[in-house]
Design a protein around this motif. Sequence first.
Motif, PDB file in Angstrom:
ATOM      1  N   MET A   1       0.829  -1.208   0.000  1.00  0.00           N
ATOM      2  CA  MET A   1       0.000   0.000   0.000  1.00  0.00           C
ATOM      3  C   MET A   1       0.862   1.255   0.000  1.00  0.00           C
ATOM      4  O   MET A   1       0.549   2.241  -0.658  1.00  0.00           O
ATOM      5  CB  MET A   1      -0.921  -0.003   1.231  1.00  0.00           C
ATOM      6  CG  MET A   1      -1.915   1.164   1.279  1.00  0.00           C
ATOM      7  SD  MET A   1      -3.122   0.962   2.596  1.00  0.00           S
ATOM      8  CE  MET A   1      -3.848   2.591   2.662  1.00  0.00           C
ATOM      9  N   SER A   2       1.989   1.197   0.715  1.00  0.00           N
ATOM     10  CA  SER A   2       2.902   2.350   0.778  1.00  0.00           C
ATOM     11  C   SER A   2       3.431   2.709  -0.609  1.00  0.00           C
ATOM     12  O   SER A   2       3.433   3.879  -1.008  1.00  0.00           O
ATOM     13  CB  SER A   2       4.066   2.036   1.721  1.00  0.00           C
ATOM     14  OG  SER A   2       4.980   3.108   1.710  1.00  0.00           O
ATOM     15  N   ASP A   3       3.883   1.692  -1.352  1.00  0.00           N
ATOM     16  CA  ASP A   3       4.415   1.937  -2.695  1.00  0.00           C
ATOM     17  C   ASP A   3       3.333   2.479  -3.630  1.00  0.00           C
ATOM     18  O   ASP A   3       3.592   3.344  -4.466  1.00  0.00           O
ATOM     19  CB  ASP A   3       4.996   0.642  -3.282  1.00  0.00           C
ATOM     20  CG  ASP A   3       6.258   0.201  -2.557  1.00  0.00           C
ATOM     21  OD1 ASP A   3       6.890   1.056  -1.896  1.00  0.00           O
ATOM     22  OD2 ASP A   3       6.606  -0.994  -2.632  1.00  0.00           O
ATOM     23  N   LYS A   4       2.117   1.969  -3.463  1.00  0.00           N
ATOM     24  CA  LYS A   4       1.007   2.413  -4.318  1.00  0.00           C
ATOM     25  C   LYS A   4       0.649   3.868  -4.034  1.00  0.00           C
ATOM     26  O   LYS A   4       0.350   4.642  -4.951  1.00  0.00           O
ATOM     27  CB  LYS A   4      -0.217   1.510  -4.082  1.00  0.00           C
ATOM     28  CG  LYS A   4      -1.308   1.649  -5.134  1.00  0.00           C
ATOM     29  CD  LYS A   4      -0.854   1.111  -6.489  1.00  0.00           C
ATOM     30  CE  LYS A   4      -1.975   1.119  -7.503  1.00  0.00           C
ATOM     31  NZ  LYS A   4      -1.558   0.612  -8.813  1.00  0.00           N
ATOM     32  N   ILE A   5       0.698   4.259  -2.753  1.00  0.00           N
ATOM     33  CA  ILE A   5       0.420   5.650  -2.394  1.00  0.00           C
ATOM     34  C   ILE A   5       1.452   6.561  -3.040  1.00  0.00           C
ATOM     35  O   ILE A   5       1.113   7.598  -3.639  1.00  0.00           O
ATOM     36  CB  ILE A   5       0.432   5.828  -0.856  1.00  0.00           C
ATOM     37  CG1 ILE A   5      -0.762   5.103  -0.222  1.00  0.00           C
ATOM     38  CG2 ILE A   5       0.394   7.317  -0.487  1.00  0.00           C
ATOM     39  CD1 ILE A   5      -0.719   5.054   1.285  1.00  0.00           C
ATOM     40  N   LYS A   6       2.728   6.185  -2.934  1.00  0.00           N
ATOM     41  CA  LYS A   6       3.812   6.989  -3.524  1.00  0.00           C
ATOM     42  C   LYS A   6       3.680   7.066  -5.041  1.00  0.00           C
ATOM     43  O   LYS A   6       3.885   8.113  -5.648  1.00  0.00           O
ATOM     44  CB  LYS A   6       5.171   6.391  -3.150  1.00  0.00           C
ATOM     45  CG  LYS A   6       5.499   6.506  -1.672  1.00  0.00           C
ATOM     46  CD  LYS A   6       6.798   5.779  -1.341  1.00  0.00           C
ATOM     47  CE  LYS A   6       7.082   5.820   0.148  1.00  0.00           C
ATOM     48  NZ  LYS A   6       8.297   5.024   0.493  1.00  0.00           N
ATOM     49  N   GLU A   7       3.329   5.937  -5.644  1.00  0.00           N
ATOM     50  CA  GLU A   7       3.168   5.901  -7.103  1.00  0.00           C
ATOM     51  C   GLU A   7       2.037   6.823  -7.563  1.00  0.00           C
ATOM     52  O   GLU A   7       2.188   7.600  -8.514  1.00  0.00           O
ATOM     53  CB  GLU A   7       2.870   4.472  -7.552  1.00  0.00           C
ATOM     54  CG  GLU A   7       2.621   4.336  -9.057  1.00  0.00           C
ATOM     55  CD  GLU A   7       1.704   3.162  -9.402  1.00  0.00           C
ATOM     56  OE1 GLU A   7       0.964   3.307 -10.401  1.00  0.00           O
ATOM     57  OE2 GLU A   7       1.708   2.151  -8.671  1.00  0.00           O
ATOM     58  N   ARG A   8       0.913   6.779  -6.861  1.00  0.00           N
ATOM     59  CA  ARG A   8      -0.237   7.604  -7.242  1.00  0.00           C
ATOM     60  C   ARG A   8       0.051   9.092  -7.025  1.00  0.00           C
ATOM     61  O   ARG A   8      -0.408   9.932  -7.787  1.00  0.00           O
ATOM     62  CB  ARG A   8      -1.481   7.169  -6.454  1.00  0.00           C
ATOM     63  CG  ARG A   8      -1.882   5.731  -6.738  1.00  0.00           C
ATOM     64  CD  ARG A   8      -3.234   5.390  -6.152  1.00  0.00           C
ATOM     65  NE  ARG A   8      -4.303   5.953  -6.959  1.00  0.00           N
ATOM     66  CZ  ARG A   8      -5.373   6.562  -6.478  1.00  0.00           C
ATOM     67  NH1 ARG A   8      -5.500   6.726  -5.179  1.00  0.00           N
ATOM     68  NH2 ARG A   8      -6.301   7.029  -7.270  1.00  0.00           N
ATOM     69  N   TYR A   9       0.810   9.391  -6.000  1.00  0.00           N
ATOM     70  CA  TYR A   9       1.198  10.791  -5.761  1.00  0.00           C
ATOM     71  C   TYR A   9       2.163  11.262  -6.846  1.00  0.00           C
ATOM     72  O   TYR A   9       2.046  12.380  -7.356  1.00  0.00           O
ATOM     73  CB  TYR A   9       1.848  10.925  -4.385  1.00  0.00           C
ATOM     74  CG  TYR A   9       2.348  12.326  -4.097  1.00  0.00           C
ATOM     75  CD1 TYR A   9       1.453  13.383  -3.927  1.00  0.00           C
ATOM     76  CD2 TYR A   9       3.713  12.588  -4.002  1.00  0.00           C
ATOM     77  CE1 TYR A   9       1.902  14.672  -3.670  1.00  0.00           C
ATOM     78  CE2 TYR A   9       4.169  13.875  -3.740  1.00  0.00           C
ATOM     79  CZ  TYR A   9       3.262  14.900  -3.582  1.00  0.00           C
ATOM     80  OH  TYR A   9       3.719  16.173  -3.324  1.00  0.00           O
ATOM     81  N   ARG A  10       3.109  10.404  -7.199  1.00  0.00           N
ATOM     82  CA  ARG A  10       4.082  10.737  -8.253  1.00  0.00           C
ATOM     83  C   ARG A  10       3.386  10.963  -9.592  1.00  0.00           C
ATOM     84  O   ARG A  10       3.768  11.857 -10.355  1.00  0.00           O
ATOM     85  CB  ARG A  10       5.110   9.607  -8.363  1.00  0.00           C
ATOM     86  CG  ARG A  10       6.282   9.920  -9.289  1.00  0.00           C
ATOM     87  CD  ARG A  10       7.355   8.846  -9.216  1.00  0.00           C
ATOM     88  NE  ARG A  10       6.875   7.534  -9.581  1.00  0.00           N
ATOM     89  CZ  ARG A  10       6.687   6.530  -8.738  1.00  0.00           C
ATOM     90  NH1 ARG A  10       6.915   6.711  -7.441  1.00  0.00           N
ATOM     91  NH2 ARG A  10       6.268   5.351  -9.158  1.00  0.00           N
ATOM     92  N   ARG A  11       2.331  10.194  -9.842  1.00  0.00           N
ATOM     93  CA  ARG A  11       1.565  10.342 -11.097  1.00  0.00           C
ATOM     94  C   ARG A  11       0.500  11.432 -10.991  1.00  0.00           C
ATOM     95  O   ARG A  11      -0.286  11.624 -11.901  1.00  0.00           O
ATOM     96  CB  ARG A  11       0.894   9.004 -11.432  1.00  0.00           C
ATOM     97  CG  ARG A  11       1.883   7.907 -11.828  1.00  0.00           C
ATOM     98  CD  ARG A  11       1.203   6.553 -11.887  1.00  0.00           C
ATOM     99  NE  ARG A  11       0.050   6.581 -12.769  1.00  0.00           N
ATOM    100  CZ  ARG A  11      -1.040   5.830 -12.623  1.00  0.00           C
ATOM    101  NH1 ARG A  11      -1.127   5.014 -11.586  1.00  0.00           N
ATOM    102  NH2 ARG A  11      -2.029   5.907 -13.476  1.00  0.00           N
ATOM    103  N   LYS A  12       0.483  12.139  -9.842  1.00  0.00           N
ATOM    104  CA  LYS A  12      -0.442  13.251  -9.601  1.00  0.00           C
ATOM    105  C   LYS A  12      -1.906  12.807  -9.630  1.00  0.00           C
ATOM    106  O   LYS A  12      -2.790  13.531 -10.074  1.00  0.00           O
ATOM    107  CB  LYS A  12      -0.203  14.386 -10.596  1.00  0.00           C
ATOM    108  CG  LYS A  12       1.183  15.004 -10.464  1.00  0.00           C
ATOM    109  CD  LYS A  12       1.367  16.186 -11.408  1.00  0.00           C
ATOM    110  CE  LYS A  12       2.739  16.818 -11.193  1.00  0.00           C
ATOM    111  NZ  LYS A  12       2.963  17.976 -12.085  1.00  0.00           N
TER     112      LYS A  12
END
Length: 306
Positions: A1-12
């Motif tokens: 879940m942590s990686d997914k949160i970071k990924e979604r934030y990075r993709r705005k």
Amino acid sequence: MSDKIKERYRRKKISENTKKSQTTALLWLSDYRKKIPFKDLNKKFIEGFESWMQKQNNKRTKEKKKLDGNTIANVMKYVKAYINLAIDDHIPIENPFVKADVKTVQDVKMIEHLRPRDVAKLIKYYRQEIPIGEKLTLCRFLIACHLSLRISDILKPNESKLEYYKAVGKLIFHPQKQELTKKLKTVYVHIDEYAMKYMEDCVELQIEAIKRGLKISEPYGRKALKTISNKLGMEIAGFHMGRHTFATNYIRFGGKVTNLQYIMGHSNINTTMRYVHIVEEDTDEDMISLSRGYLAFMNTKKEPVK
């Protein structure tokens, strides 16, 4: 879940504030259990997690207060959202929220807002000589109370935009939240002289703060709102409370729910109806008070006027 949160934030796909909220939800989940295999995400686990959270203290307050229902519902909402994303990514898992008896939406009764008399107290305090940090923070909050704006949109206007808004007599913008999701919908909000004065003050105060080398950010603002709350003897939960205050009082003063839906940018009318229900409950209380008032008047014995 942590990686997914970071990924979604990075993709705005999510804002910084949403990223913080979702990270907090993940921390609660990690406190409950450090490692969670997908196979363990079942009805029993989800219901157990909610039950555990109901026993936890709110870490944001010094007093030992339990987490309120809305905070727990938001955490559950984020957990549900990331399970759905995992399913979308073809991870073989059944959604446990389908069968679990847990809340993932806010309770209408718990939507925090200020009544008109409380907003009036804030306006009176704002007009006094107060520190610039409190002044700018309170100005931003009052803009939310008058125009329904989120803090992310309150932080955007500058001098040139302000002149344009004054010329057309309304705010015309794409909410920051929509810019992240790319589902752009232009919002038009009428702005009267009082709201415009707060907008002007906000820009001027921001310029003055920069000149003084001050960074009056949203996190600073949350602390300033708490300071103001303590001074005035009221509870201001955060900037979003200003938006709830606008919506509730808009209905309270006779505004149409369909117009409110448009102003708030709600895609579903049921979201807007939450504020109608709050006002309806207020009406019930007023009717009870009225009946008691009649009885009190009947029980008051006075000598007849001669």
